[in-house]
Design a protein around this motif. Structure first.
Motif, PDB file in Angstrom:
ATOM      1  N   ASP A  93      11.917  83.371 -37.825  1.00  0.00           N
ATOM      2  CA  ASP A  93      10.752  82.720 -37.187  1.00  0.00           C
ATOM      3  C   ASP A  93      10.051  82.183 -38.650  1.00  0.00           C
ATOM      4  OD1 ASP A  93       9.867  85.292 -37.783  1.00  0.00           O
ATOM      5  OD2 ASP A  93       8.570  85.336 -36.117  1.00  0.00           O
ATOM      6  N   ILE A  94      10.507  82.670 -39.961  1.00  0.00           N
ATOM      7  CA  ILE A  94       9.660  82.336 -41.001  1.00  0.00           C
ATOM      8  C   ILE A  94      10.285  80.904 -41.540  1.00  0.00           C
ATOM      9  CG2 ILE A  94       9.362  82.999 -43.511  1.00  0.00           C
ATOM     10  CD1 ILE A  94       7.953  84.869 -41.605  1.00  0.00           C
ATOM     11  N   ASP A  95       9.139  80.104 -42.022  1.00  0.00           N
ATOM     12  CA  ASP A  95       9.720  79.013 -42.729  1.00  0.00           C
ATOM     13  C   ASP A  95      10.178  79.142 -44.173  1.00  0.00           C
ATOM     14  OD1 ASP A  95       9.678  76.383 -43.641  1.00  0.00           O
ATOM     15  OD2 ASP A  95       7.618  76.085 -44.153  1.00  0.00           O
ATOM     16  N   VAL A  96      11.174  79.100 -44.386  1.00  0.00           N
ATOM     17  CA  VAL A  96      11.877  79.434 -45.532  1.00  0.00           C
ATOM     18  C   VAL A  96      11.979  78.169 -46.423  1.00  0.00           C
ATOM     19  CG1 VAL A  96      13.641  80.591 -47.139  1.00  0.00           C
ATOM     20  CG2 VAL A  96      12.855  81.599 -44.870  1.00  0.00           C
ATOM     21  N   SER A  97      11.192  77.377 -46.715  1.00  0.00           N
ATOM     22  CA  SER A  97      11.430  76.080 -47.430  1.00  0.00           C
ATOM     23  C   SER A  97      10.704  76.034 -48.645  1.00  0.00           C
ATOM     24  CB  SER A  97      10.952  74.923 -46.397  1.00  0.00           C
ATOM     25  OG  SER A  97       9.634  74.946 -46.207  1.00  0.00           O
ATOM     26  N   GLU A  98      11.302  74.983 -49.550  1.00  0.00           N
ATOM     27  CA  GLU A  98      10.723  74.878 -50.993  1.00  0.00           C
ATOM     28  C   GLU A  98       9.109  74.776 -51.033  1.00  0.00           C
ATOM     29  OE1 GLU A  98      11.260  72.063 -54.652  1.00  0.00           O
ATOM     30  OE2 GLU A  98      13.311  72.496 -53.629  1.00  0.00           O
ATOM     31  N   GLY A  99       8.394  75.582 -51.598  1.00  0.00           N
ATOM     32  CA  GLY A  99       7.104  75.568 -51.838  1.00  0.00           C
ATOM     33  C   GLY A  99       6.276  76.406 -50.810  1.00  0.00           C
ATOM     34  N   ALA A 100       6.891  77.001 -49.909  1.00  0.00           N
ATOM     35  CA  ALA A 100       6.331  77.942 -48.934  1.00  0.00           C
ATOM     36  C   ALA A 100       6.000  79.301 -49.744  1.00  0.00           C
ATOM     37  CB  ALA A 100       7.104  78.163 -47.793  1.00  0.00           C
ATOM     38  N   VAL A 101       4.840  79.943 -49.265  1.00  0.00           N
ATOM     39  CA  VAL A 101       4.298  81.053 -49.902  1.00  0.00           C
ATOM     40  C   VAL A 101       4.511  81.781 -49.116  1.00  0.00           C
ATOM     41  CG1 VAL A 101       2.398  82.393 -51.210  1.00  0.00           C
ATOM     42  CG2 VAL A 101       2.653  79.631 -51.678  1.00  0.00           C
ATOM     43  N   LEU A 102       5.214  83.217 -49.162  1.00  0.00           N
ATOM     44  CA  LEU A 102       5.447  84.258 -48.194  1.00  0.00           C
ATOM     45  C   LEU A 102       4.944  85.472 -48.783  1.00  0.00           C
ATOM     46  CD1 LEU A 102       9.136  83.232 -47.257  1.00  0.00           C
ATOM     47  CD2 LEU A 102       6.934  82.545 -46.198  1.00  0.00           C
ATOM     48  N   ALA A 103       4.535  86.605 -47.818  1.00  0.00           N
ATOM     49  CA  ALA A 103       4.046  87.576 -48.377  1.00  0.00           C
ATOM     50  C   ALA A 103       5.287  88.714 -48.076  1.00  0.00           C
ATOM     51  CB  ALA A 103       3.065  88.337 -47.470  1.00  0.00           C
ATOM     52  N   PHE A 104       5.419  89.268 -49.209  1.00  0.00           N
ATOM     53  CA  PHE A 104       6.736  90.239 -49.508  1.00  0.00           C
ATOM     54  C   PHE A 104       5.950  91.605 -49.647  1.00  0.00           C
ATOM     55  CE2 PHE A 104       8.493  86.486 -50.558  1.00  0.00           C
ATOM     56  CZ  PHE A 104       9.873  86.498 -50.162  1.00  0.00           C
ATOM     57  N   GLU A 105       6.536  92.638 -48.878  1.00  0.00           N
ATOM     58  CA  GLU A 105       6.120  94.038 -49.201  1.00  0.00           C
ATOM     59  C   GLU A 105       6.618  94.922 -50.358  1.00  0.00           C
ATOM     60  OE1 GLU A 105       6.263  98.225 -46.600  1.00  0.00           O
ATOM     61  OE2 GLU A 105       5.549  96.240 -45.387  1.00  0.00           O
ATOM     62  N   GLN A 106       5.758  95.256 -51.339  1.00  0.00           N
ATOM     63  CA  GLN A 106       6.205  96.063 -52.618  1.00  0.00           C
ATOM     64  C   GLN A 106       6.825  97.340 -51.995  1.00  0.00           C
ATOM     65  OE1 GLN A 106       3.811  95.554 -56.225  1.00  0.00           O
ATOM     66  NE2 GLN A 106       2.518  94.537 -54.598  1.00  0.00           N
ATOM     67  N   PRO A 107       7.405  98.204 -52.898  1.00  0.00           N
ATOM     68  CA  PRO A 107       7.852  99.532 -52.620  1.00  0.00           C
ATOM     69  C   PRO A 107       6.503 100.290 -52.218  1.00  0.00           C
ATOM     70  CG  PRO A 107       8.886  98.774 -54.356  1.00  0.00           C
ATOM     71  CD  PRO A 107       8.021  97.882 -54.229  1.00  0.00           C
ATOM     72  N   SER A 108       5.256 100.086 -52.751  1.00  0.00           N
ATOM     73  CA  SER A 108       4.200 100.817 -52.382  1.00  0.00           C
ATOM     74  C   SER A 108       3.523 100.286 -51.199  1.00  0.00           C
ATOM     75  CB  SER A 108       3.223 100.399 -53.557  1.00  0.00           C
ATOM     76  OG  SER A 108       2.767  99.035 -53.270  1.00  0.00           O
ATOM     77  N   GLY A 109       4.155  99.526 -50.452  1.00  0.00           N
ATOM     78  CA  GLY A 109       3.493  99.065 -49.100  1.00  0.00           C
ATOM     79  C   GLY A 109       2.720  97.720 -49.191  1.00  0.00           C
TER      80      GLY A 109
END
Length: 153
Positions: A93-109
């Motif tokens: 359900d995530i828009d994975v298209s060029e220019g999209a900004v997504l939040a990723f979880e770092q190992p620290s959370g």
């Protein structure tokens, strides 16, 4: 000595309206657009030394426009912060298209924004550099207020 505290110094917390523009004149970011001033904390390395130098001595109500090279603004683009990921690892359900900004979880959370730079088949190129890394930036700053931490003698 009290007059010194009415201007920006090395440990000040500055509330300011900031507009950031690229060389082509486009506005990359503006606190005026969202109506919420930016908080700039000096002395804790949250902004570059070059930006701090530009702010030092400014007073409430002062306005200033200046340009900083990429290295002095948000840094150069770091190739180590560009990663390739399999598109299968993204929720459907995530828009994975060029220019999209997504939040990723770092190992620290902690969340870390990543910009989708390219999608080729199953390979997704994600850039974790600051969006303005590698760009010369013109800053327009208006100081709204200055918080000074208690002075220790």
């Amino acid at each position: 000595m009290s007059g010194e505290l009415s201007c920006v110094h090395e440990q000040a917390r500055v509330y300011a309206h900031m507009t950031l523009m690229l060389d082509d004149g486009s506005v990359a970011d503006s606190s005026r657009a969202n109506g919420k001033p930016a908080l700039i904390e000096l002395g804790n390395e949250s902004v570059s030394a070059a930006l701090e130098q530009q702010l030092l001595g400014m007073k409430v109500g002062d306005k200033k426009t200046f340009k900083l090279a990429a290295n002095d603004a948000f840094g150069e683009s770091n190739p180590n912060l560009i990663q390739f990921m399999d598109i299968q690892n993204f929720p459907q359900d995530i828009d994975v298209s060029e220019g999209a900004v997504l939040a990723f979880e770092q190992p620290s959370g902690e969340p870390m924004p990543g910009i989708i730079r390219e999608v080729q088949g199953h390979s997704v190129k994600v850039d974790f550099n600051h969006p303005l890394a590698g760009h010369t930036v013109t800053f327009e700053i208006e100081v709204l207020s200055i918080d000074n931490p208690p002075q220790t003698h």
